[in-house]
Design a protein around this motif. Sequence first.
Motif, PDB file in Angstrom:
ATOM      1  N   LEU A   1      17.969 -60.390  39.387  1.00 57.63           N
ATOM      2  CA  LEU A   1      17.691 -60.007  40.768  1.00 57.63           C
ATOM      3  C   LEU A   1      18.841 -59.231  41.393  1.00 57.63           C
ATOM      4  CD1 LEU A   1      16.158 -63.415  41.868  1.00 57.63           C
ATOM      5  CD2 LEU A   1      14.907 -61.282  41.510  1.00 57.63           C
ATOM      6  N   GLY A   2      19.880 -58.964  40.612  1.00 54.42           N
ATOM      7  CA  GLY A   2      21.009 -58.210  41.145  1.00 54.42           C
ATOM      8  C   GLY A   2      20.576 -56.880  41.731  1.00 54.42           C
ATOM      9  N   GLY A   3      20.911 -56.642  42.981  1.00 50.05           N
ATOM     10  CA  GLY A   3      20.502 -55.412  43.660  1.00 50.05           C
ATOM     11  C   GLY A   3      19.167 -55.521  44.349  1.00 50.05           C
ATOM     12  N   LEU A   4      18.350 -56.486  43.941  1.00 47.34           N
ATOM     13  CA  LEU A   4      17.039 -56.655  44.577  1.00 47.34           C
ATOM     14  C   LEU A   4      17.089 -57.712  45.676  1.00 47.34           C
ATOM     15  CD1 LEU A   4      14.605 -56.631  41.504  1.00 47.34           C
ATOM     16  CD2 LEU A   4      15.300 -54.720  42.949  1.00 47.34           C
ATOM     17  N   GLU A   5      17.932 -58.729  45.472  1.00 42.08           N
ATOM     18  CA  GLU A   5      17.993 -59.832  46.434  1.00 42.08           C
ATOM     19  C   GLU A   5      18.338 -59.358  47.834  1.00 42.08           C
ATOM     20  OE1 GLU A   5      19.525 -64.186  45.785  1.00 42.08           O
ATOM     21  OE2 GLU A   5      20.461 -62.862  44.332  1.00 42.08           O
ATOM     22  N   GLU A   6      19.232 -58.378  47.897  1.00 44.12           N
ATOM     23  CA  GLU A   6      19.652 -57.877  49.207  1.00 44.12           C
ATOM     24  C   GLU A   6      18.717 -56.800  49.723  1.00 44.12           C
ATOM     25  OE1 GLU A   6      21.596 -57.602  46.458  1.00 44.12           O
ATOM     26  OE2 GLU A   6      22.700 -59.477  46.681  1.00 44.12           O
ATOM     27  N   ALA A   7      17.654 -56.542  48.954  1.00 40.70           N
ATOM     28  CA  ALA A   7      16.815 -55.389  49.271  1.00 40.70           C
ATOM     29  C   ALA A   7      15.483 -55.757  49.896  1.00 40.70           C
ATOM     30  CB  ALA A   7      16.564 -54.562  48.005  1.00 40.70           C
ATOM     31  N   ASN A   8      14.823 -56.790  49.425  1.00 43.28           N
ATOM     32  CA  ASN A   8      13.531 -57.140  50.015  1.00 43.28           C
ATOM     33  C   ASN A   8      13.347 -58.642  50.015  1.00 43.28           C
ATOM     34  OD1 ASN A   8      11.851 -57.977  47.540  1.00 43.28           O
ATOM     35  ND2 ASN A   8      12.606 -55.967  46.926  1.00 43.28           N
ATOM     36  N   ALA A   9      12.503 -59.111  50.905  1.00 42.80           N
ATOM     37  CA  ALA A   9      12.366 -60.535  51.153  1.00 42.80           C
ATOM     38  C   ALA A   9      11.809 -61.287  49.950  1.00 42.80           C
ATOM     39  CB  ALA A   9      11.478 -60.758  52.377  1.00 42.80           C
ATOM     40  N   GLU A  10      10.892 -60.673  49.212  1.00 38.84           N
ATOM     41  CA  GLU A  10      10.301 -61.360  48.067  1.00 38.84           C
ATOM     42  C   GLU A  10      11.369 -61.681  47.025  1.00 38.84           C
ATOM     43  OE1 GLU A  10       6.610 -60.873  44.887  1.00 38.84           O
ATOM     44  OE2 GLU A  10       7.070 -59.261  46.287  1.00 38.84           O
ATOM     45  N   SER A  11      12.228 -60.709  46.714  1.00 36.12           N
ATOM     46  CA  SER A  11      13.310 -60.953  45.761  1.00 36.12           C
ATOM     47  C   SER A  11      14.302 -61.961  46.317  1.00 36.12           C
ATOM     48  CB  SER A  11      14.028 -59.641  45.433  1.00 36.12           C
ATOM     49  OG  SER A  11      13.160 -58.738  44.787  1.00 36.12           O
ATOM     50  N   ALA A  12      14.555 -61.905  47.629  1.00 43.28           N
ATOM     51  CA  ALA A  12      15.474 -62.865  48.251  1.00 43.28           C
ATOM     52  C   ALA A  12      14.957 -64.284  48.110  1.00 43.28           C
ATOM     53  CB  ALA A  12      15.674 -62.508  49.725  1.00 43.28           C
ATOM     54  N   LEU A  13      13.654 -64.465  48.258  1.00 53.00           N
ATOM     55  CA  LEU A  13      13.065 -65.795  48.109  1.00 53.00           C
ATOM     56  C   LEU A  13      13.209 -66.308  46.669  1.00 53.00           C
ATOM     57  CD1 LEU A  13       9.826 -65.477  50.240  1.00 53.00           C
ATOM     58  CD2 LEU A  13      11.633 -67.157  50.568  1.00 53.00           C
ATOM     59  N   ILE A  14      12.991 -65.420  45.697  1.00 50.80           N
ATOM     60  CA  ILE A  14      13.150 -65.833  44.291  1.00 50.80           C
ATOM     61  C   ILE A  14      14.600 -66.236  44.036  1.00 50.80           C
ATOM     62  CG2 ILE A  14      12.907 -65.127  41.892  1.00 50.80           C
ATOM     63  CD1 ILE A  14      10.815 -63.058  42.845  1.00 50.80           C
ATOM     64  N   GLY A  15      15.546 -65.452  44.588  1.00 48.18           N
ATOM     65  CA  GLY A  15      16.957 -65.781  44.432  1.00 48.18           C
ATOM     66  C   GLY A  15      17.319 -67.099  45.086  1.00 48.18           C
ATOM     67  N   LEU A  16      16.770 -67.344  46.276  1.00 52.39           N
ATOM     68  CA  LEU A  16      17.030 -68.616  46.964  1.00 52.39           C
ATOM     69  C   LEU A  16      16.488 -69.781  46.132  1.00 52.39           C
ATOM     70  CD1 LEU A  16      17.971 -70.220  49.445  1.00 52.39           C
ATOM     71  CD2 LEU A  16      15.739 -69.744  50.492  1.00 52.39           C
ATOM     72  N   ARG A  17      15.302 -69.609  45.594  1.00 50.23           N
ATOM     73  CA  ARG A  17      14.703 -70.660  44.771  1.00 50.23           C
ATOM     74  C   ARG A  17      15.550 -70.926  43.531  1.00 50.23           C
ATOM     75  NH1 ARG A  17       9.350 -70.062  41.165  1.00 50.23           N
ATOM     76  NH2 ARG A  17       9.309 -72.172  40.304  1.00 50.23           N
ATOM     77  N   ALA A  18      16.091 -69.861  42.909  1.00 49.26           N
ATOM     78  CA  ALA A  18      16.941 -70.036  41.727  1.00 49.26           C
ATOM     79  C   ALA A  18      18.188 -70.836  42.071  1.00 49.26           C
ATOM     80  CB  ALA A  18      17.326 -68.671  41.156  1.00 49.26           C
ATOM     81  N   ARG A  19      18.788 -70.589  43.228  1.00 51.07           N
ATOM     82  CA  ARG A  19      20.006 -71.296  43.617  1.00 51.07           C
ATOM     83  C   ARG A  19      19.720 -72.743  44.017  1.00 51.07           C
ATOM     84  NH1 ARG A  19      20.826 -65.978  44.590  1.00 51.07           N
ATOM     85  NH2 ARG A  19      22.898 -65.171  44.073  1.00 51.07           N
ATOM     86  N   VAL A  20      18.551 -72.967  44.613  1.00 49.87           N
ATOM     87  CA  VAL A  20      18.153 -74.337  44.921  1.00 49.87           C
ATOM     88  C   VAL A  20      18.044 -75.147  43.630  1.00 49.87           C
ATOM     89  CG1 VAL A  20      16.244 -75.766  45.775  1.00 49.87           C
ATOM     90  CG2 VAL A  20      17.029 -73.821  47.123  1.00 49.87           C
ATOM     91  N   GLU A  21      17.435 -74.563  42.579  1.00 46.77           N
ATOM     92  CA  GLU A  21      17.313 -75.250  41.300  1.00 46.77           C
ATOM     93  C   GLU A  21      18.680 -75.403  40.635  1.00 46.77           C
ATOM     94  OE1 GLU A  21      14.735 -76.653  39.989  1.00 46.77           O
ATOM     95  OE2 GLU A  21      13.113 -75.867  41.254  1.00 46.77           O
ATOM     96  N   LEU A  22      19.478 -74.340  40.660  1.00 48.71           N
ATOM     97  CA  LEU A  22      20.761 -74.347  39.970  1.00 48.71           C
ATOM     98  C   LEU A  22      21.691 -75.420  40.533  1.00 48.71           C
ATOM     99  CD1 LEU A  22      22.745 -73.022  37.970  1.00 48.71           C
ATOM    100  CD2 LEU A  22      23.322 -71.368  39.758  1.00 48.71           C
ATOM    101  N   HIS A  23      21.723 -75.551  41.852  1.00 50.83           N
ATOM    102  CA  HIS A  23      22.655 -76.477  42.507  1.00 50.83           C
ATOM    103  C   HIS A  23      21.975 -77.765  42.957  1.00 50.83           C
ATOM    104  CE1 HIS A  23      25.681 -73.333  42.413  1.00 50.83           C
ATOM    105  NE2 HIS A  23      24.849 -72.495  42.996  1.00 50.83           N
ATOM    106  N   ARG A  24      20.749 -77.983  42.473  1.00 49.70           N
ATOM    107  CA  ARG A  24      19.990 -79.196  42.783  1.00 49.70           C
ATOM    108  C   ARG A  24      19.891 -79.423  44.284  1.00 49.70           C
ATOM    109  NH1 ARG A  24      17.086 -79.524  38.795  1.00 49.70           N
ATOM    110  NH2 ARG A  24      16.578 -81.722  39.191  1.00 49.70           N
ATOM    111  N   GLY A  25      19.727 -78.334  45.029  1.00 54.97           N
ATOM    112  CA  GLY A  25      19.503 -78.406  46.464  1.00 54.97           C
ATOM    113  C   GLY A  25      20.756 -78.431  47.308  1.00 54.97           C
TER     114      GLY A  25
END
Length: 902
Positions: A701-725
């Motif tokens: 998602l590099g470059g996409l997360e800062e670009a549109n909301a859909e990619s930002a949501l996927i990135g947020l979800r990945a970090r929620v899983e990675l850091h267990r919330g």
Amino acid sequence: MRQFLTGIDRITAHVPDGERLWPRWLVQSISQGTNADPHDQAPLAHALGWNDASGEIRPEVRLAGFRLLADAAILGHIDHELIEEVLDLLLDAAPRQILELLLCSNLAGLDTESVRKVHRRIRDRIARMTVGDPMGPVLTDQTNTTALRMAAEPLTTADLLLLARTSPDADSFLSEVRAAFLDGGADYRIDDQIGAALVKQAFAEVENRVNFQIEAVLARELFLDNIESDAHSIAAASHLELLHDSARGLLFVSRHDDAMARMTELHSALERSKPAESNMSVQAWTRTRMSLDVLRARAGVVAIDEVISRLDRDLDDQTITARDALTARATLLDFGAARGMPAIRITEQLQRLLEDASRVSTVETRAAIVARVLAVVRSASVELPLSERAELLEKALTIAADIHDDARALSRFGDARPLSAVIRGLLALSDCLRMSTEQSERQRAHTLRLNAIAMLREATLDAPNATLWGLYMRAVDRIAPSAYDAALDPTWMSREQLTSADGTIREYRKWSRARRMSSAREFENEVWILRRSWAREGSLINAVIREDPNWQRLPVDAKLDAFKAQYLKRRARLHDLAKRWNGQTEVHLERFRIERQYQRALAQFRNGVTNEEPVFAVLDEAIRERGPLAELQLVRASYMRYIGRTDDAIIELRALLGSSIANRATARRTRQTLAQALIDKVARQENQDVEGLCGEAIQLLGGLEEANAESALIGLRARVELHRGVLPPSAEALWPLFTTSGPLNEVWTKREIFERCENLLRDQGAPFGLQLIAQEFTNPKILLKFSSILLRWHVLLGDKKIQRVVAALTAMEGARIFAATSSRTEQLAYLQGRALLIACEETMSICPLHWSTKTSDLDIDDLELSFRRLQSALDRSVGGFREVIKDMIARGKYLRTEIENS
């Protein structure tokens, strides 16, 4: 003939006798069909005397003389022995108007084969004379648009161009080219720059007409394999351009290995054609080398930033023209934005592109260049936040303000690209402003859209084509206020102002039926009309119920018969499209969507057991027929992810990403889908490499997360899983707003939540694209995905506090409101039921939130509302998802028993 003679006398009356180009004996003998005075029968070319001793030839006299001679030839008033000499003279020196007169005629006194030969020569001559016209070379043959090939003669450049414009589809074009070279045994030799330009134009036009169908690309490959390949038979620059177009076309149809081979051939030809060793200019050579660099970047062989740096060096060294550099930069940006180019880099390069475009002053090229820049700004800025996108579009439209008249003029000549680029820019800016919380900005968005519609209306009346008609229908169809408009200010547009697209569609159909030719753009319009119609009807089941409101009460067999009839009805409409536009990928994709709907609906009669084989059979057939197109492979892998075959989806998506994806949007969706599949694997399967999978998803998602909301949501979800919330406090900036704003409808309509989102996130600079998510909180899909993440976040934290659950429910309510529908989708019903069940379990209460009384007229406890929502989702679910919902319903029943017995 007397009228012509009178006209010639009138035109030449003021010319002294000594300067007359047309001896009276010649005029008289032509009018009588004989040469009356044998003593004066000099060769005709000498008698016409183009280089008369009197000096300059008056243009009107020369034109009138050509017209007389042409009419004499047409009417058979020239002696048969002189006719070939007359025609040679006309072909070599006559102006375009006279040649077109001859082309649209049947030459008297010549047999059919001779007429056809003459017509082909004239058509080729006109095409060469008009190779630089705004709409491309002119072809005005009204007498013979089929059976152009003659076994004993090579295909002329004009023949090829006419085929490109008149072949009904890509298959027919490929068949004609194959027949010319393989069956007819014709060979081909390009002798000059103009001939090469016509060949290049022919293949470019057919690819554009059929939207890069593989048959059009293969036709060029067949052509290149059969032309004279001697390095001296064609100007070096022209040969290189043909090789470049070949490699680009092969990339577009996912023939990666073939494209790389062609690029290698192009590189070798470049090395042999260096300016010091050939007659190529430095700038022409550098332009082609830069085009190869761009292709290699598109194929993933070199980094995009490396090519941009080289481009800047060439500009500084003045070895490439500003126009060529601008074109290269635009192409790099067009697909680079979807390949992970950081948002700050996209903005920087778009600013540079706009600066370069503002300095273009050549009248002949400004409209085309500015239109290209505007199109790239519109497409590449999709990856940027709305505010930045609107700013860049404003600048691009300001630069384009002075090309409006030229764009309209070019549209009348048949080239709608500059005008459509301007209109698309206006519509894109309108879409950006339409999402604003400021009423003045939303009103301006409406005005911009109306201006664009007015321009489109004028264009479809003045110089209609399928592209402009498609834009017109879509723009009119979207003029109705969105749910956001209605929620924030129900009075800002009255219903009387709305225009239905139905009337516009009827006008388009009338225009389309009157045309002899069809194009890929017309096919796209027909697909859009079909999808619009089916969207109004709803799903297959909804369409059945619309036709028979008593369908639910019918016996099962009768239900299935009615349902299958509706399925076959839609299949038949697609079959009609396929017959008219053979081989279009969209037909296969629509068949896939229908088959998926049909099999899912059938599964509801089989206790949720689905048969996926017919769905994959449609996609596999499409890939066999169309080749391994990236779009088809992405759809197949996405469907695997959808039905829970996560590992298979990841394998296919990784392989697809490893190849070159020419289409910018497809490249972006592939990265997003693979990231989602990796996160799915973490969430659904135990003992996974959480750090590795989530890390790969974030990297994608590099470059996409800062670009549109859909990619930002996927990135947020990945970090929620990675850091267990457990995320930084700054990541908690958004969701608490939903717990304080509450679920009441009037809170949404007062804009409170949007203003607070905007102000808070602007001040704190929240990470993970949360600003983008806040800006898109008028989008039901964004709200629904955010609510799903909040529920997962709550579960991972193991926190007994239910604020995140309340925030998720509020976001769901917003999704329902902004979807402008009273019905709940299967996903929304499931998420609401799940969230209410979690709240009841955490509090050990059957009504901790009193949600039904806050959001509806129902007066039931939260646990009962959860059961109803889950049951609604169960009735529409299939496969493994159905078992998940059944488990939740069982949990709810157990909880009620436990609470009531405690």
